[in-house]
Motif scaffolding. Structure first.
Motif, PDB file in Angstrom:
ATOM      1  N   GLY A 251      10.903  64.580  48.214  1.00  0.00           N
ATOM      2  CA  GLY A 251       9.608  64.839  47.588  1.00  0.00           C
ATOM      3  C   GLY A 251       8.408  64.451  48.417  1.00  0.00           C
ATOM      4  N   GLY A 252       8.637  63.976  49.640  1.00  0.00           N
ATOM      5  CA  GLY A 252       7.520  63.629  50.504  1.00  0.00           C
ATOM      6  C   GLY A 252       6.764  64.858  50.962  1.00  0.00           C
ATOM      7  N   VAL A 253       5.510  64.665  51.303  1.00  0.00           N
ATOM      8  CA  VAL A 253       4.644  65.781  51.700  1.00  0.00           C
ATOM      9  C   VAL A 253       3.931  65.436  53.002  1.00  0.00           C
ATOM     10  CG1 VAL A 253       2.675  67.222  51.056  1.00  0.00           C
ATOM     11  CG2 VAL A 253       4.269  66.433  49.295  1.00  0.00           C
ATOM     12  N   VAL A 254       3.946  66.382  53.922  1.00  0.00           N
ATOM     13  CA  VAL A 254       3.178  66.263  55.165  1.00  0.00           C
ATOM     14  C   VAL A 254       2.001  67.213  55.045  1.00  0.00           C
ATOM     15  CG1 VAL A 254       3.219  66.485  57.665  1.00  0.00           C
ATOM     16  CG2 VAL A 254       5.273  65.699  56.470  1.00  0.00           C
ATOM     17  N   GLN A 255       0.806  66.670  54.846  1.00  0.00           N
ATOM     18  CA  GLN A 255      -0.395  67.471  54.616  1.00  0.00           C
ATOM     19  C   GLN A 255      -1.202  67.604  55.905  1.00  0.00           C
ATOM     20  OE1 GLN A 255      -2.258  65.018  51.612  1.00  0.00           O
ATOM     21  NE2 GLN A 255      -1.411  66.260  49.952  1.00  0.00           N
ATOM     22  N   PRO A 256      -1.187  68.770  56.544  1.00  0.00           N
ATOM     23  CA  PRO A 256      -2.021  68.938  57.741  1.00  0.00           C
ATOM     24  C   PRO A 256      -3.481  68.643  57.423  1.00  0.00           C
ATOM     25  CG  PRO A 256      -0.456  70.734  57.559  1.00  0.00           C
ATOM     26  CD  PRO A 256      -0.380  69.976  56.259  1.00  0.00           C
ATOM     27  N   HIS A 257      -4.114  67.903  58.296  1.00  0.00           N
ATOM     28  CA  HIS A 257      -5.508  67.518  58.091  1.00  0.00           C
ATOM     29  C   HIS A 257      -6.066  67.067  59.431  1.00  0.00           C
ATOM     30  CE1 HIS A 257      -9.117  65.850  56.289  1.00  0.00           C
ATOM     31  NE2 HIS A 257      -8.682  66.158  55.091  1.00  0.00           N
ATOM     32  N   ARG A 258      -7.323  67.352  59.658  1.00  0.00           N
ATOM     33  CA  ARG A 258      -7.941  66.822  60.873  1.00  0.00           C
ATOM     34  C   ARG A 258      -8.079  65.311  60.727  1.00  0.00           C
ATOM     35  NH1 ARG A 258      -9.780  70.420  64.347  1.00  0.00           N
ATOM     36  NH2 ARG A 258     -11.302  69.029  65.314  1.00  0.00           N
ATOM     37  N   ARG A 270       6.285  61.142  47.133  1.00  0.00           N
ATOM     38  CA  ARG A 270       6.243  62.079  46.004  1.00  0.00           C
ATOM     39  C   ARG A 270       5.266  61.663  44.917  1.00  0.00           C
ATOM     40  NH1 ARG A 270      11.725  60.346  45.631  1.00  0.00           N
ATOM     41  NH2 ARG A 270      11.948  58.530  44.282  1.00  0.00           N
ATOM     42  N   GLU A 271       4.809  60.408  44.927  1.00  0.00           N
ATOM     43  CA  GLU A 271       3.798  59.957  43.960  1.00  0.00           C
ATOM     44  C   GLU A 271       2.381  60.130  44.499  1.00  0.00           C
ATOM     45  OE1 GLU A 271       4.783  59.081  41.033  1.00  0.00           O
ATOM     46  OE2 GLU A 271       6.917  59.131  41.551  1.00  0.00           O
ATOM     47  N   GLY A 272       2.262  60.659  45.710  1.00  0.00           N
ATOM     48  CA  GLY A 272       0.946  60.868  46.302  1.00  0.00           C
ATOM     49  C   GLY A 272       0.414  59.677  47.061  1.00  0.00           C
ATOM     50  N   ARG A 273       1.218  58.624  47.188  1.00  0.00           N
ATOM     51  CA  ARG A 273       0.778  57.441  47.936  1.00  0.00           C
ATOM     52  C   ARG A 273       0.894  57.699  49.440  1.00  0.00           C
ATOM     53  NH1 ARG A 273       4.448  53.952  43.897  1.00  0.00           N
ATOM     54  NH2 ARG A 273       5.892  55.452  44.832  1.00  0.00           N
ATOM     55  N   PRO A 304      -3.867  54.812  47.512  1.00  0.00           N
ATOM     56  CA  PRO A 304      -2.895  53.718  47.447  1.00  0.00           C
ATOM     57  C   PRO A 304      -1.817  53.903  48.506  1.00  0.00           C
ATOM     58  CG  PRO A 304      -3.324  54.626  45.263  1.00  0.00           C
ATOM     59  CD  PRO A 304      -3.975  55.553  46.246  1.00  0.00           C
ATOM     60  N   PRO A 305      -1.530  52.868  49.307  1.00  0.00           N
ATOM     61  CA  PRO A 305      -0.475  53.002  50.315  1.00  0.00           C
ATOM     62  C   PRO A 305       0.911  52.938  49.689  1.00  0.00           C
ATOM     63  CG  PRO A 305      -1.450  50.814  50.422  1.00  0.00           C
ATOM     64  CD  PRO A 305      -2.249  51.588  49.419  1.00  0.00           C
ATOM     65  N   ALA A 306       1.840  53.655  50.289  1.00  0.00           N
ATOM     66  CA  ALA A 306       3.225  53.648  49.817  1.00  0.00           C
ATOM     67  C   ALA A 306       3.959  52.431  50.367  1.00  0.00           C
ATOM     68  CB  ALA A 306       3.926  54.927  50.275  1.00  0.00           C
ATOM     69  N   ASP A 307       5.093  52.116  49.764  1.00  0.00           N
ATOM     70  CA  ASP A 307       6.005  51.119  50.308  1.00  0.00           C
ATOM     71  C   ASP A 307       6.875  51.839  51.332  1.00  0.00           C
ATOM     72  OD1 ASP A 307       8.042  49.363  50.917  1.00  0.00           O
ATOM     73  OD2 ASP A 307       8.345  48.690  48.856  1.00  0.00           O
ATOM     74  N   ALA A 308       6.463  51.766  52.586  1.00  0.00           N
ATOM     75  CA  ALA A 308       7.144  52.536  53.630  1.00  0.00           C
ATOM     76  C   ALA A 308       8.596  52.121  53.796  1.00  0.00           C
ATOM     77  CB  ALA A 308       6.398  52.388  54.950  1.00  0.00           C
ATOM     78  N   TRP A 309       8.893  50.861  53.557  1.00  0.00           N
ATOM     79  CA  TRP A 309      10.281  50.395  53.666  1.00  0.00           C
ATOM     80  C   TRP A 309      11.163  51.113  52.644  1.00  0.00           C
ATOM     81  CZ3 TRP A 309      11.515  47.605  57.795  1.00  0.00           C
ATOM     82  CH2 TRP A 309      10.533  46.833  58.414  1.00  0.00           C
ATOM     83  N   SER A 310      10.669  51.200  51.399  1.00  0.00           N
ATOM     84  CA  SER A 310      11.442  51.867  50.348  1.00  0.00           C
ATOM     85  C   SER A 310      11.601  53.354  50.635  1.00  0.00           C
ATOM     86  CB  SER A 310      10.757  51.679  48.987  1.00  0.00           C
ATOM     87  OG  SER A 310      10.731  50.313  48.621  1.00  0.00           O
TER      88      SER A 310
END
Length: 318
Positions: A251-258, A270-273, A304-310
């Motif tokens: 459910g992760g998303v890679v959003q292209p952005h400058r 997937r929660e938008g974090r 809000p930052p995600a828990d990258a470890w999880s």
């Protein structure tokens, strides 16, 4: 945070004073100056707000409000940068500026200088300058302030500022990054890169990467990091394919952005974090450097930052 004047009557918000209105009109410029001196969104915002507090409590009636406010925010930024240098010397791993998605200050006549000066590569070059050199370079070369204004802003003579500007320009020119002139070509290459990334296409990625490409991450010791630096098209492509497609499947998303004026992306769970950002340096039709910021302290202004470890653990079992 926006400033409003105290007082007023009625149920609605209090009207802004003339001074507050002038400050709000100049806020984008003040932030743009502070960010280029500091390389930090949060510190730049704090510097701008501190500038307002000082101006609000001042009885001065400047001839040029723009010059006055620019002087105040520049001096605050120089002081903050001097103390920040100590923290950055003790930083765990590579230090990158906080990612900036949108530069609030726009000037069509200086759009090229503004875009280049906010790139990650340029900000890392600015880190090599002394705080005074950096401030003089930003005011003079990026925002085209006259030397009398620059001298007033940094508290030095015009002659001294000319020397500071000359030294800073030499340092910047010696290591100045070169980017493709055609923005559309860079964006198209970035789109192909992110398409191949989502699909797990190793061959497609390899075609877009320079042979000596490097991927460098800023985790600050607070997030998972495979290595500080991964070198070579084959290694970078395989690492990316090992991570991103499985992340997308959960459910992760890679959003292209400058990102800092260059092609990049914001990566969200997937929660938008916010998991991290990616910024691409492109030269001669190939991606030369991929810089990722995954330190959660540098991502809070994006959400809000995600828990990258999880996230990494969950993606690894898929």
């Amino acid at each position: 945070m926006r400033v409003v004047a105290a007082g007023g009557a009625g149920p609605g918000p209090a009207p802004m004073s003339a001074r507050a209105e002038e400050f709000e009109e100049l806020r984008p410029l003040l932030f743009a100056i502070a960010y280029r001196i500091l390389g930090s969104v949060s510190e730049a915002e704090d510097a701008v707000q501190e500038a307002w507090l000082r101006v609000e409590g001042s009885s001065a009636q400047p001839v040029s409000v723009r010059a006055f406010l620019s002087t105040v925010v520049t001096r605050i930024s120089i002081d903050v940068l001097r103390s920040a240098r100590v923290r950055r010397e003790e930083y765990v791993g590579p230090w990158f500026p906080e990612p900036l998605l949108t530069d609030p200050y726009q000037d069509p006549e200086r759009s090229a200088e503004l875009a280049e000066s906010v790139s990650v590569a340029a900000l890392l070059l600015l880190e090599r300058l002394s705080p005074l050199e950096r401030a003089v370079f930003v005011l003079r070369e990026v925002f085209a302030f006259g030397f009398p204004e620059v001298a007033a802003a940094v508290g030095r003579s015009e002659a001294a500022c000319r020397q500071l500007a000359l030294r800073a320009r030499r340092h910047m020119d010696a290591g100045r990054p070169r980017f493709e002139a055609d923005r559309r070509e860079r964006e198209e290459l970035a789109d192909r890169f992110f398409d191949a990334l989502r699909e797990g296409d190793v061959d497609g990625l390899r075609e877009l990467l320079a042979a000596d490409v490097q991927m460098v991450g800023d985790g600050g010791g607070k997030s998972p990091q495979l290595a500080e630096r991964i070198l070579g098209a084959e290694s970078v492509a395989r690492v990316l394919v090992a991570l991103v497609p499985s992340f997308v499947r959960i459910g992760g998303v890679v959003q292209p952005h400058r990102v800092n004026g260059q092609p990049g992306a914001v990566v969200r769970d997937r929660e938008g974090r916010v998991v991290n950002t990616l910024a691409l340096d492109i030269l001669d039709g190939r991606i030369r450097t991929i810089r990722t910021v995954i330190n959660p302290d540098k991502l809070r202004h994006l959400g809000p930052p995600a828990d990258a470890w999880s996230v990494l653990r969950e993606a690894s079992v898929r």
